[in-house]
Scaffold this active site. Structure first.
Site, PDB file in Angstrom:
ATOM      1  N   ASP A  67      34.384  36.924  51.047  1.00 49.51           N
ATOM      2  CA  ASP A  67      34.005  36.508  49.707  1.00 49.51           C
ATOM      3  C   ASP A  67      33.230  35.052  49.424  1.00 49.51           C
ATOM      4  O   ASP A  67      33.378  34.207  50.523  1.00 49.51           O
ATOM      5  CB  ASP A  67      34.774  36.312  48.475  1.00 49.51           C
ATOM      6  N   ASN A 136      47.147  36.906  40.533  1.00 46.80           N
ATOM      7  CA  ASN A 136      46.962  37.973  39.449  1.00 46.80           C
ATOM      8  C   ASN A 136      47.141  39.326  40.279  1.00 46.80           C
ATOM      9  O   ASN A 136      46.908  40.347  39.667  1.00 46.80           O
ATOM     10  CB  ASN A 136      46.027  37.799  38.469  1.00 46.80           C
ATOM     11  N   HIS A 138      44.990  39.533  42.877  1.00 46.71           N
ATOM     12  CA  HIS A 138      43.756  40.036  43.636  1.00 46.71           C
ATOM     13  C   HIS A 138      43.709  39.939  45.075  1.00 46.71           C
ATOM     14  O   HIS A 138      44.550  39.043  45.549  1.00 46.71           O
ATOM     15  CB  HIS A 138      42.548  39.121  42.876  1.00 46.71           C
ATOM     16  N   GLU A 143      39.283  41.698  41.355  1.00 46.02           N
ATOM     17  CA  GLU A 143      40.205  41.072  39.991  1.00 46.02           C
ATOM     18  C   GLU A 143      40.824  42.281  39.318  1.00 46.02           C
ATOM     19  O   GLU A 143      40.124  43.390  39.561  1.00 46.02           O
ATOM     20  CB  GLU A 143      39.337  40.224  39.090  1.00 46.02           C
TER      21      GLU A 143
HETATM   22  C1  F6R Z   1      39.667  33.783  49.444  1.00 46.41           C
HETATM   23  C2  F6R Z   1      40.281  35.282  48.805  1.00 46.41           C
HETATM   24  C3  F6R Z   1      41.253  35.144  47.747  1.00 46.41           C
HETATM   25  C4  F6R Z   1      42.518  34.304  48.301  1.00 46.41           C
HETATM   26  C5  F6R Z   1      43.572  34.298  47.056  1.00 46.41           C
HETATM   27  C6  F6R Z   1      44.802  33.514  47.352  1.00 46.41           C
HETATM   28  O1  F6R Z   1      38.814  34.273  50.453  1.00 46.41           O
HETATM   29  O2  F6R Z   1      39.816  35.974  49.116  1.00 46.41           O
HETATM   30  O3  F6R Z   1      41.757  36.399  47.658  1.00 46.41           O
HETATM   31  O4  F6R Z   1      43.119  34.806  49.148  1.00 46.41           O
HETATM   32  O5  F6R Z   1      43.038  33.745  46.008  1.00 46.41           O
HETATM   33  O6  F6R Z   1      44.376  32.030  47.469  1.00 46.41           O
HETATM   34  P1  F6R Z   1      45.438  30.880  48.075  1.00 46.41           P
HETATM   35  O7  F6R Z   1      45.701  31.275  49.435  1.00 46.41           O
HETATM   36  O8  F6R Z   1      44.667  29.656  47.803  1.00 46.41           O
HETATM   37  O9  F6R Z   1      46.545  30.845  46.970  1.00 46.41           O
END
Ligand code: F6R
Length: 247
Positions: A67, A136, A138, A143
């Site tokens: 992303d 959440n 994702h 989302e």
């Molecule tokens: C980032 C991504 C997100 C993160 C998720 C967890 O490229 O795709 O899905 O993996 O938000 O983020 P952290 O590791 O910062 O808790």
């Protein structure tokens, strides 16, 4: 599904990096799907160390990131392109032209999403997809919603995701409101998925993702259908799992 519960974050990082290194050793021209955020930082440090020790060669590896924030240039320190450069790409022998991240600056986000899906397909799909897990549920920036979205798409970030990511910016206001994310097709078609989860704050959502109903309101739950899913989670993140999976 294979669940590996590690002692701590360091152990999680080392084990995940070893699995990625194994993938590259077995197939030097692997296509790796990569994630950003706090969780993979230790993994990228371990991969860098393995490269410095001559145990891993990135020269034929291709990467596809999950992303990017809409509106962010690659040289903006908040962008995921910048994150990848700082935390992995600039430390190893990967060719820049083989590192792919959706463009946050594309004039048409829709056209950029179509281009990204075509690219995934031209590259023959992803051999190993590294995932983190949002608070959440994702994965990528898919989302919680009423439906799973198959294609790469532009998404409005939830307030919980923006707040969680505010730590990478100087204020919440600076966190972008939209992102381009790989959809569930790109992720679920990966030959192997490595889901890495750390910290107590993720323990309940991890239980829902792995053992709750499969529903787009918990996007990561779709991973239960993946035939080759490995979960690496530290003892804190495993604390709400059934006892046989706890550290
Ligand atoms: C980032 C991504 C997100 C993160 C998720 C967890 O490229 O795709 O899905 O993996 O938000 O983020 P952290 O590791 O910062 O808790």
């Amino acid at each position: 599904m294979k669940i590996i519960c590690t002692k701590d974050y360091e152990d999680l990082s080392r084990k995940a990096a070893e699995l990625i290194a194994e993938q590259i050793l077995l197939k030097p021209d692997s296509v790796l799907g990569l994630a950003t955020g706090g969780t993979p930082l230790g993994i990228y440090r371990c991969l860098t160390q393995l490269y410095r020790n001559d145990q891993i060669d990135f020269s034929s590896v291709t990467t596809l990131n999950l992303d990017e924030y809409v509106g962010m240039a690659p040289d903006n320190p908040g962008s995921y392109a910048y994150f990848m450069e700082q935390n992995l790409f600039s430390h190893v022998n990967i060719s820049p032209e083989r590192c792919h991240i959706p463009s946050g600056l594309a004039k048409s986000a829709d056209a950029e999403c179509r281009r990204y899906d075509q690219l995934i397909s031209v590259l023959g799909g992803i051999d190993l997809q590294l995932l983190g897990l949002g608070n959440n549920g994702h994965i990528g920036f898919n989302e919680p919603s009423d439906t799973f979205t198959a294609a790469t798409h532009c998404v409005a970030l939830s307030e919980s995701t923006r707040s969680a990511n505010a730590r990478f910016f100087s204020s919440l206001e600076e966190v972008p409101t939209q992102a381009i994310t790989m959809g569930m097709n790109g992720i679920m078609n990966a030959k192997q998925i490595l889901l890495c989860v750390s910290e107590t704050s993720k323990s309940e959502i991890l239980r829902e993702v792995l053992f709750g109903p499969v529903t787009p309101s918990v996007p990561g739950s779709v991973l239960q259908y993946h035939p080759n899913l490995t979960v690496i989670a530290d003892a804190d993140a495993c604390s709400c799992l059934p006892s046989e999976y706890r550290y």
